[in-house]
Design a protein around this motif. Structure first.
Motif, PDB file in Angstrom:
ATOM      1  N   CYS A 102     -34.384 -16.646 -65.657  1.00 21.72           N
ATOM      2  CA  CYS A 102     -35.321 -15.518 -65.763  1.00 21.72           C
ATOM      3  C   CYS A 102     -35.978 -15.159 -64.436  1.00 21.72           C
ATOM      4  CB  CYS A 102     -36.400 -15.832 -66.794  1.00 21.72           C
ATOM      5  SG  CYS A 102     -35.709 -16.324 -68.367  1.00 21.72           S
ATOM      6  N   GLY A 103     -35.601 -15.822 -63.347  1.00 18.84           N
ATOM      7  CA  GLY A 103     -36.206 -15.524 -62.054  1.00 18.84           C
ATOM      8  C   GLY A 103     -35.736 -16.537 -61.025  1.00 18.84           C
ATOM      9  N   GLY A 104     -36.311 -16.453 -59.827  1.00 20.26           N
ATOM     10  CA  GLY A 104     -35.851 -17.291 -58.735  1.00 20.26           C
ATOM     11  C   GLY A 104     -36.205 -18.762 -58.883  1.00 20.26           C
ATOM     12  N   SER A 105     -37.450 -19.049 -59.295  1.00 19.82           N
ATOM     13  CA  SER A 105     -37.855 -20.448 -59.447  1.00 19.82           C
ATOM     14  C   SER A 105     -36.980 -21.132 -60.488  1.00 19.82           C
ATOM     15  CB  SER A 105     -39.310 -20.549 -59.923  1.00 19.82           C
ATOM     16  OG  SER A 105     -40.170 -19.821 -59.117  1.00 19.82           O
ATOM     17  N   ALA A 111     -34.068 -20.276 -61.473  1.00 23.25           N
ATOM     18  CA  ALA A 111     -32.681 -20.410 -60.993  1.00 23.25           C
ATOM     19  C   ALA A 111     -32.557 -21.662 -60.123  1.00 23.25           C
ATOM     20  CB  ALA A 111     -32.264 -19.166 -60.215  1.00 23.25           C
ATOM     21  N   ASN A 112     -33.526 -21.860 -59.222  1.00 24.78           N
ATOM     22  CA  ASN A 112     -33.467 -23.037 -58.355  1.00 24.78           C
ATOM     23  C   ASN A 112     -33.649 -24.321 -59.151  1.00 24.78           C
ATOM     24  OD1 ASN A 112     -32.959 -21.743 -55.897  1.00 24.78           O
ATOM     25  ND2 ASN A 112     -35.125 -21.273 -55.601  1.00 24.78           N
ATOM     26  N   ASP A 113     -34.567 -24.285 -60.083  1.00 24.67           N
ATOM     27  CA  ASP A 113     -34.832 -25.457 -60.907  1.00 24.67           C
ATOM     28  C   ASP A 113     -33.584 -25.834 -61.716  1.00 24.67           C
ATOM     29  OD1 ASP A 113     -35.986 -27.253 -62.872  1.00 24.67           O
ATOM     30  OD2 ASP A 113     -37.940 -26.440 -62.318  1.00 24.67           O
ATOM     31  N   ALA A 137     -39.905 -23.657 -46.232  1.00 21.81           N
ATOM     32  CA  ALA A 137     -39.033 -22.961 -47.189  1.00 21.81           C
ATOM     33  C   ALA A 137     -39.867 -22.516 -48.381  1.00 21.81           C
ATOM     34  CB  ALA A 137     -37.945 -23.910 -47.666  1.00 21.81           C
ATOM     35  N   TYR A 138     -39.436 -21.434 -49.028  1.00 20.70           N
ATOM     36  CA  TYR A 138     -40.050 -21.055 -50.303  1.00 20.70           C
ATOM     37  C   TYR A 138     -38.953 -20.959 -51.354  1.00 20.70           C
ATOM     38  CZ  TYR A 138     -42.867 -19.037 -53.925  1.00 20.70           C
ATOM     39  OH  TYR A 138     -43.511 -18.846 -55.123  1.00 20.70           O
ATOM     40  N   HIS A 139     -39.061 -21.798 -52.385  1.00 22.55           N
ATOM     41  CA  HIS A 139     -38.043 -21.768 -53.437  1.00 22.55           C
ATOM     42  C   HIS A 139     -38.663 -21.566 -54.816  1.00 22.55           C
ATOM     43  CE1 HIS A 139     -34.900 -22.737 -50.607  1.00 22.55           C
ATOM     44  NE2 HIS A 139     -35.554 -23.801 -50.184  1.00 22.55           N
ATOM     45  N   GLY A 140     -39.975 -21.291 -54.868  1.00 28.91           N
ATOM     46  CA  GLY A 140     -40.585 -20.976 -56.160  1.00 28.91           C
ATOM     47  C   GLY A 140     -41.658 -21.955 -56.569  1.00 28.91           C
ATOM     48  N   THR A 141     -42.107 -21.845 -57.819  1.00 23.50           N
ATOM     49  CA  THR A 141     -43.251 -22.656 -58.250  1.00 23.50           C
ATOM     50  C   THR A 141     -43.090 -23.360 -59.601  1.00 23.50           C
ATOM     51  OG1 THR A 141     -44.424 -20.847 -59.310  1.00 23.50           O
ATOM     52  CG2 THR A 141     -44.890 -21.196 -56.989  1.00 23.50           C
ATOM     53  N   ALA A 171     -31.095 -23.876 -48.743  1.00 24.83           N
ATOM     54  CA  ALA A 171     -31.710 -23.095 -47.672  1.00 24.83           C
ATOM     55  C   ALA A 171     -31.649 -21.604 -47.962  1.00 24.83           C
ATOM     56  CB  ALA A 171     -31.006 -23.375 -46.345  1.00 24.83           C
ATOM     57  N   GLU A 172     -32.721 -20.915 -47.587  1.00 20.69           N
ATOM     58  CA  GLU A 172     -32.688 -19.453 -47.560  1.00 20.69           C
ATOM     59  C   GLU A 172     -31.967 -19.066 -46.260  1.00 20.69           C
ATOM     60  OE1 GLU A 172     -37.138 -18.250 -48.134  1.00 20.69           O
ATOM     61  OE2 GLU A 172     -36.974 -20.394 -47.836  1.00 20.69           O
ATOM     62  N   PRO A 173     -31.059 -18.088 -46.316  1.00 22.39           N
ATOM     63  CA  PRO A 173     -30.380 -17.658 -45.076  1.00 22.39           C
ATOM     64  C   PRO A 173     -31.376 -17.280 -43.977  1.00 22.39           C
ATOM     65  CG  PRO A 173     -29.233 -16.771 -46.975  1.00 22.39           C
ATOM     66  CD  PRO A 173     -30.475 -17.429 -47.513  1.00 22.39           C
ATOM     67  N   ALA A 185     -27.233 -21.849 -51.236  1.00 20.97           N
ATOM     68  CA  ALA A 185     -27.924 -20.750 -50.543  1.00 20.97           C
ATOM     69  C   ALA A 185     -28.885 -20.096 -51.520  1.00 20.97           C
ATOM     70  CB  ALA A 185     -26.920 -19.735 -50.031  1.00 20.97           C
ATOM     71  N   ASP A 186     -30.163 -20.080 -51.166  1.00 16.28           N
ATOM     72  CA  ASP A 186     -31.155 -19.386 -51.975  1.00 16.28           C
ATOM     73  C   ASP A 186     -31.231 -17.951 -51.452  1.00 16.28           C
ATOM     74  OD1 ASP A 186     -33.376 -18.248 -53.119  1.00 16.28           O
ATOM     75  OD2 ASP A 186     -34.647 -20.023 -52.932  1.00 16.28           O
ATOM     76  N   GLU A 187     -30.481 -17.072 -52.145  1.00 19.17           N
ATOM     77  CA  GLU A 187     -30.435 -15.661 -51.722  1.00 19.17           C
ATOM     78  C   GLU A 187     -31.319 -14.781 -52.613  1.00 19.17           C
ATOM     79  OE1 GLU A 187     -27.762 -13.625 -49.686  1.00 19.17           O
ATOM     80  OE2 GLU A 187     -26.110 -15.064 -49.614  1.00 19.17           O
ATOM     81  N   VAL A 188     -32.391 -15.385 -53.100  1.00 21.83           N
ATOM     82  CA  VAL A 188     -33.297 -14.628 -53.971  1.00 21.83           C
ATOM     83  C   VAL A 188     -33.842 -13.392 -53.238  1.00 21.83           C
ATOM     84  CG1 VAL A 188     -35.573 -14.743 -55.106  1.00 21.83           C
ATOM     85  CG2 VAL A 188     -33.871 -16.526 -55.514  1.00 21.83           C
ATOM     86  N   VAL A 189     -34.096 -13.536 -51.934  1.00 22.62           N
ATOM     87  CA  VAL A 189     -34.573 -12.385 -51.159  1.00 22.62           C
ATOM     88  C   VAL A 189     -33.419 -11.685 -50.442  1.00 22.62           C
ATOM     89  CG1 VAL A 189     -35.914 -11.725 -49.122  1.00 22.62           C
ATOM     90  CG2 VAL A 189     -36.949 -13.171 -50.861  1.00 22.62           C
ATOM     91  N   ALA A 247     -32.053 -13.451 -57.626  1.00 23.26           N
ATOM     92  CA  ALA A 247     -33.011 -12.935 -58.622  1.00 23.26           C
ATOM     93  C   ALA A 247     -33.486 -11.588 -58.054  1.00 23.26           C
ATOM     94  CB  ALA A 247     -34.170 -13.916 -58.818  1.00 23.26           C
ATOM     95  N   LYS A 248     -34.757 -11.321 -58.094  1.00 26.70           N
ATOM     96  CA  LYS A 248     -35.361 -10.145 -57.443  1.00 26.70           C
ATOM     97  C   LYS A 248     -34.448  -8.905 -57.414  1.00 26.70           C
ATOM     98  CE  LYS A 248     -38.664 -12.768 -54.687  1.00 26.70           C
ATOM     99  NZ  LYS A 248     -40.010 -12.379 -55.009  1.00 26.70           N
ATOM    100  N   GLY A 249     -33.768  -8.660 -56.285  1.00 23.09           N
ATOM    101  CA  GLY A 249     -32.949  -7.452 -56.119  1.00 23.09           C
ATOM    102  C   GLY A 249     -31.791  -7.347 -57.099  1.00 23.09           C
TER     103      GLY A 249
HETATM  104  C1  LIG Z   1     -36.272 -17.405 -51.475  1.00 22.12           C
HETATM  105  C2  LIG Z   1     -36.996 -17.437 -52.777  1.00 22.12           C
HETATM  106  N1  LIG Z   1     -36.579 -18.282 -53.728  1.00 22.12           N
HETATM  107  C3  LIG Z   1     -37.182 -18.357 -54.931  1.00 22.12           C
HETATM  108  C4  LIG Z   1     -38.257 -17.559 -55.220  1.00 22.12           C
HETATM  109  C5  LIG Z   1     -38.956 -17.681 -56.542  1.00 22.12           C
HETATM  110  O1  LIG Z   1     -38.639 -16.597 -57.332  1.00 22.12           O
HETATM  111  P1  LIG Z   1     -39.545 -16.228 -58.609  1.00 22.12           P
HETATM  112  O2  LIG Z   1     -40.880 -15.845 -58.086  1.00 22.12           O
HETATM  113  O3  LIG Z   1     -38.766 -15.095 -59.237  1.00 22.12           O
HETATM  114  O4  LIG Z   1     -39.585 -17.407 -59.485  1.00 22.12           O
HETATM  115  C6  LIG Z   1     -38.716 -16.650 -54.260  1.00 22.12           C
HETATM  116  C7  LIG Z   1     -39.862 -15.774 -54.546  1.00 22.12           C
HETATM  117  O5  LIG Z   1     -40.405 -15.115 -53.696  1.00 22.12           O
HETATM  118  C8  LIG Z   1     -38.084 -16.598 -52.999  1.00 22.12           C
HETATM  119  O6  LIG Z   1     -38.532 -15.798 -52.031  1.00 22.12           O
END
Ligand SMILES: Cc1ncc(COP(=O)(O)O)c(C=O)c1O
Length: 474
Positions: free
Chosen positions: A130-133, A135-137, A164-168, A237-239, A270-274, A300-302
């Motif tokens: 349902c979103g980036g976090s 997906a990573n989890d 790095a930011y991978h969510g919460t 890693a985020e690119p 690769a965390d391509e959420v952004v 996620a996102k886009g």
């Molecule tokens: C690279 C990256 N991964 C994961 C996330 C988490 O995504 P979400 O807020 O949809 O859970 C974000 C959110 O900004 C992000 O920038």
């Protein structure tokens, strides 16, 4: 570029708001993500209530250029009636049914196939969240399961990076390496080791870009020796690091990190959420921009341009071979969400992808992106601007007290907030993150919009310098 948008002028009465009551309800009841309560209790929130293409409008009727695509996500721009229609049609035909236990739905099946077509060659299997976090989890759980199934249960540790930011979610927050994000929260430290971030601007004094890359790769190699490859499952890693400050890696960094991972049986995620869905000019940046072939890509996102919550984990044929075999008689892949492959979200994503392709939005980013970066560099003349960096539609400006030493202004100067407020007064929303200002616009900006935005920023930085001086910070 032709676009069809609902305009603020034809808002149906069901969507008109009493702004004072709404502001109060929000302040009394909504716990906002990432909110500074020292300001919130007094000021509450600005309500954004309307949108149209590259614009959003607040509850007072003020119109702004959206410089952050909502939150790095509204890639095709706001108010796309055809996405709304696709969602409404799906919601009225069949809003929801389970995707567990050998059931599926049409938009989810179509979207999975479309993502397999768009992704690098061997990523042909999609796990929806349902979103980036999430997906990573979900990815980390799947990766652990994968190694357990291969008879390598000690491979548990995930290598992430500072900043790095991978969510919460609990696990995604543990992967996240931005220190302040986890102040007074707990993290799953036994599962995650953070390496240094790749940050060209703040690399060690006097080190060349090539040496810096060697240095980071050597750190990975040393860490593997220290922990033992038999204990490490994956590197994530985020690119380009986003929320950590649009940190640019040195040339060749990701490809070299992947080579080391491959040699040590460590999966490369690769965390391509952004970065996915056009922000760097391609549907996915991993292969097209960074010359890597990840084992897993998360997005996620886009993916839905923020029109509906959706995340996706794209998984290689090799990993799928293992996940796709029952672990024992009567065993199932016991993971997933009620809303994995939600039909309405998937319908939104399909229409979003159709728009990106039909309007050649990746091509627009490749054409306008370098112009945006080049124009933004002109802001470097301002006294507080230490660095202007990023790529295409993912950019940041780092504010400093001293350009030579890169020393930061004190936190209480709130320089990022000041610049953002000055920009907002002039009709542009950008994102303040500590001493940084981030730009991640909808991907439909053209050169004329870029010129307007840079003119506003030029004034905003000048006004910020004046106010910082008046308050004794410069
Ligand atoms: C690279 C990256 N991964 C994961 C996330 C988490 O995504 P979400 O807020 O949809 O859970 C974000 C959110 O900004 C992000 O920038």
């Amino acid at each position: 570029m032709t676009t069809t948008h609902r305009t603020a002028g034809n808002t149906p009465s069901s969507l008109r708001y009493d702004r004072r009551t709404l502001w109060q309800k929000d302040k009394d009841h909504f716990i906002h993500p990432f909110t500074d309560f020292s300001l919130f209790h007094e000021k509450g929130c600005d309500l954004i209530v309307d949108s149209d293409g590259i614009y959003v409008e607040d509850a007072h009727g003020n119109r702004f250029i959206d410089g952050i695509a909502g939150l790095w996500c509204v890639n095709v721009g706001h108010g796309r009636a055809e996405i709304g229609q696709a969602m409404a049609e799906q919601a009225t035909r069949m809003a929801y049914f389970s995707t567990f236990n050998n059931l599926s739905n049409a938009p989810a099946a179509e979207l999975a196939a479309k993502l397999a077509e768009l992704a690098p060659a061997n990523l042909n299997h999609v796990f929806f969240s349902c979103g980036g976090s999430a997906a990573n989890d979900a990815t980390i759980r799947l990766v652990h399961y994968y190694f357990n199934r291969l008879g390598k249960p000690s491979k548990k540790r995930i290598l992430s990076r500072r900043n790095a930011y991978h969510g919460t979610t609990y696990l995604a927050a543990s992967l996240t390496g931005i220190e302040s994000n986890n102040w007074d929260f707990d993290t799953l430290d036994h599962l995650v080791t953070h390496l240094s971030e790749a940050n060209l601007y703040r690399r060690p004094e006097g080190m060349s870009e090539a040496d810096y890359c060697d240095h980071l790769v050597a750190e990975l190699e040393e860490t593997i020796v220290e922990i033992g490859a038999e204990n490490i499952a994956a590197f994530i890693a985020e690119p380009i690091m986003g929320a950590g400050g649009v940190l640019m890696p040195p040339q060749g960094y990701h490809a070299r990190m992947q080579t080391v991972c491959r040699a040590n049986d460590i999966l490369f995620i690769a965390d391509e959420v952004v970065t996915g869905f056009g922000r760097l000019g391609h549907f996915f940046a991993s292969e097209a921009v960074f010359d890597t072939q990840p084992d897993i890509i998360n997005c996620a996102k886009g993916l839905s341009s923020g029109y509906a919550p959706l995340g996706a984990t794209l998984i290689s044929d090799e990993i799928y071979k293992v996940l796709g075999t029952p672990q024992r008689k009567g065993g199932v892949l016991s993971t997933g969400f009620t809303y994995s492959g939600h039909p309405v979200s998937c319908a939104a994503a399909l229409k979003n992808i159709e728009i990106i392709e039909r309007e050649a939005i990746c091509e627009n980013v490749r054409e306008v992106g370098p112009y945006l970066a080049q124009k933004l560099k002109t802001l470097a003349d301002h006294e507080t601007v230490g660095d202007v960096r990023g790529s295409h539609f993912m950019l940041a400006i780092e504010n400093v007290a001293d350009k030579a030493t890169k020393k930061l202004l004190p936190v209480e100067a709130r320089v990022g907030d000041r610049v953002a407020a000055e920009a907002q007064k002039r009709g542009l929303i950008i994102r303040p993150v500590g001493h940084l200002n981030i730009l991640s616009p909808p991907l439909i900006w053209d050169r004329e919009v870029v010129d307007r935005v840079v003119a506003i920023l030029d004034e905003a930085f000048a006004a910020t310098t004046v106010s910082l001086k008046a308050d004794g910070y410069l």
